[in-house]
Design a protein around this motif. Structure first.
Motif, short mmCIF file in Angstrom:
data_model
loop_
_atom_site.label_atom_id
_atom_site.label_comp_id
_atom_site.label_asym_id
_atom_site.label_seq_id
_atom_site.Cartn_x
_atom_site.Cartn_y
_atom_site.Cartn_z
N SER A 112 0.85 -1.19 0.00
CA SER A 112 0.00 0.00 0.00
C SER A 112 0.88 1.24 0.00
O SER A 112 1.67 1.45 0.93
CB SER A 112 -0.90 -0.01 1.24
OG SER A 112 -1.27 1.31 1.57
N SER A 202 -4.53 -3.59 4.16
CA SER A 202 -4.30 -3.56 2.70
C SER A 202 -4.49 -2.15 2.19
O SER A 202 -5.03 -1.29 2.89
CB SER A 202 -5.27 -4.50 1.99
OG SER A 202 -6.56 -3.91 1.94
N GLY A 203 -4.04 -1.94 0.97
CA GLY A 203 -4.39 -0.71 0.25
C GLY A 203 -5.58 -1.03 -0.61
O GLY A 203 -6.42 -1.88 -0.26
N THR A 216 -8.08 -5.09 -4.88
CA THR A 216 -6.61 -5.09 -4.88
C THR A 216 -6.13 -6.08 -5.94
O THR A 216 -6.70 -7.15 -6.11
CB THR A 216 -6.02 -5.48 -3.50
OG1 THR A 216 -6.67 -6.66 -3.05
CG2 THR A 216 -6.22 -4.39 -2.49
N VAL A 237 -7.14 3.65 1.65
CA VAL A 237 -7.12 3.98 0.21
C VAL A 237 -7.22 5.50 0.05
O VAL A 237 -7.95 6.17 0.79
CB VAL A 237 -8.32 3.30 -0.51
CG1 VAL A 237 -8.19 3.47 -2.03
CG2 VAL A 237 -8.41 1.81 -0.18
#
Ligand code: SF4
Length: 468
Positions: A112, A202-203, A216, A237
């Motif tokens: 990310s 997570s991104g 993703t 995000v």
């Protein structure tokens, strides 16, 4: 390693002297670019696809506030939580608050850029919260105590031999020259981390507004493990990543994978709408989406809004003659290369990254490679203009005087004669027809090149003599 954009000049000089870096960059950028060219050339009409992708991104940006709210409503309806962060401090605080609320101490994280941008891992560490990077490149960067040097390939700056030596030192790996052996060793080391983690982070490459889905795109499977095995999943995000529909995604996915790694499709595409539902065997019990602004709204309201259309494929880095020679660390920013030279001054403030817009030959290769046709050379040029206007009043006065002279023929002619006399006199003193040592603020020019003396006869003189 400190990341300071305004040390660009010194860092670039050091990078140019680093033989191992030069070897790694030569291999890395060359391979990545030729794979991109090959897979783009397979398409019937690559330009049409690029235009379609550009349209999708620009439509997304035009409706950004509405699309973000639409995505939020969908995620809330799926049982997820949505948090908004105006800046890095608020985004970091949100993660800390979530960790405290759920008593989370150890996390696994997939790639990310935005968490890198806000400095999340160093922020959490003093609070006793550790996070392990699980993308192989990011993991190598983490154990080497460095920073990613490329948007897609974080260890673009390292040779395979350097990675081998690092794994032998830090992970106790037995000697091998095989990349597959090194990967297997890292995978085995990381496997336990997923099982022990309290949370996964997570991104997101895209947020699809119509269904409220964070997507993703990965190759290693680590993203799927991070977002399904631990009981809590936090996705972070940037607000610019929202696109209207799955149809837009189908187009952008093709452009992203072909431009980033030269693949027709990545190995994994993960789509997350919220926590696991009652009848689903896998997935987290709790899902948070943190939407980060951190300067993006200011870009959105500026002449540079198109820069937010970037899909972070890294293609512009691989073709940039500056990046090819100095790599990513010299930029002193999470975002290196041409796109980094545009967005770093816009995100961090122009004064704190004043040299980056000048780190370009303006050859146009970045725009040509960009799958969504962002006009990076024009933006770099405009940033240079803005920077000069903001920071150097003396330069402005000089440019105004130059402009005045250039638009008044008599002054131009007199100036040309003085320039000819002056430069020929200095060149004569230095023993030739070139000046190779200019004084004071002009010295930068002759540090790396000669300054030829003006010709004795101007074009105007020649014209007067010969036009008969
Ligand atoms: S500016 Fe274009 S080429 Fe560069 S990373 Fe973004 S999408 Fe890719």
């Amino acid at each position: 390693m400190d990341m300071i954009p305004n040390r660009f000049n010194q860092q670039a000089v050091i990078a140019l002297e680093d033989i191992q870096l030069q070897t790694a960059l030569d291999r890395g950028t060359g391979n990545a670019d030729s794979r991109r060219r090959d897979t783009m050339a397979e398409l019937d009409d690559p330009y049409a696809l690029r235009m379609q992708g550009r349209g999708a991104r620009l439509r997304g940006l035009a409706d950004l506030p509405d699309l973000l709210e639409q995505a939020e409503r969908r995620i809330l309806a799926s049982g997820g939580h949505v948090l908004w962060a105006a800046d890095a401090a608020e985004a970091n605080q949100h993660v800390l608050d979530i960790c405290r609320r759920h008593n989370l101490k150890r996390g696994v994280k997939s790639k990310s850029m935005v968490t890198e941008e806000i400095g999340l891992l160093p922020f959490l560490k003093p609070y006793g919260i550790e996070m392990v990077e699980t993308d192989l490149g990011e993991y190598i960067v983490q154990i080497s105590g460095s920073h990613p040097s490329h948007i897609i390939m974080p260890v673009m700056h390292m040779t395979k031999e350097q990675v081998r030596d690092l794994f032998m030192e830090k992970l106790g790996m037995p000697y091998t020259d095989e990349a597959s052996g090194m990967t297997a060793w890292a995978r085995q080391t990381l496997r336990d981390e997923y099982l022990q983690a309290d949370f996964g982070m997570s991104g997101g490459n895209f947020i699809i507004a119509e269904t409220g889905t964070v997507v993703t795109v990965t190759n290693e499977g680590n993203g799927r493990l991070c977002t399904t095995v631990p009981p809590v999943h936090i996705a972070m995000v940037g607000i610019e990543k929202v696109i209207p529909t799955w149809e837009d995604f189908a187009c952008l996915l093709q452009l992203l994978t072909r431009s980033a790694t030269g693949q027709r499709l990545s190995v994994y595409v993960n789509a997350v709408n919220g926590p696991a539902r009652g009848d689903e065997p896998d997935g987290p019990q709790t899902f948070y989406l943190i939407l980060v602004d951190n300067g993006r709204s200011d870009i959105y309201a500026s002449d540079y809004a198109e820069a937010l259309a970037c899909i972070r494929c890294g293609a512009c880095l691989n073709v940039c003659p500056v990046y090819q020679n100095i790599g990513g660390h010299a930029y002193g920013s999470t975002y290196p290369g041409p796109i980094g030279a545009v967005i770093t001054p816009l995100l961090k403030g122009k004064a704190s990254a004043r040299y980056l817009p000048f780190a370009s030959s303006l050859c146009g290769a970045c725009k040509e490679a960009c799958p969504v046709e962002i006009n990076l050379p024009d933006m770099l040029l405009h940033l240079r203009r803005d920077l000069q206007a903001e920071q150097e009043p003396l330069w402005q006065i000089a440019m105004k005087a130059y402009g005045f002279g250039m638009s008044h023929p008599l002054l131009y002619e007199i100036g040309g004669k003085f320039a000819s006399l002056g430069t020929n006199a200095i060149a004569g003193m230095q023993g030739g027809d070139h000046i190779n040592n200019l004084p004071s603020v002009l010295a930068g020019w002759t540090d790396t090149r000669d300054f030829p003396a003006f010709g004795g006869e101007s074009f105007r003189d020649w014209w007067r003599k010969n036009r008969q």
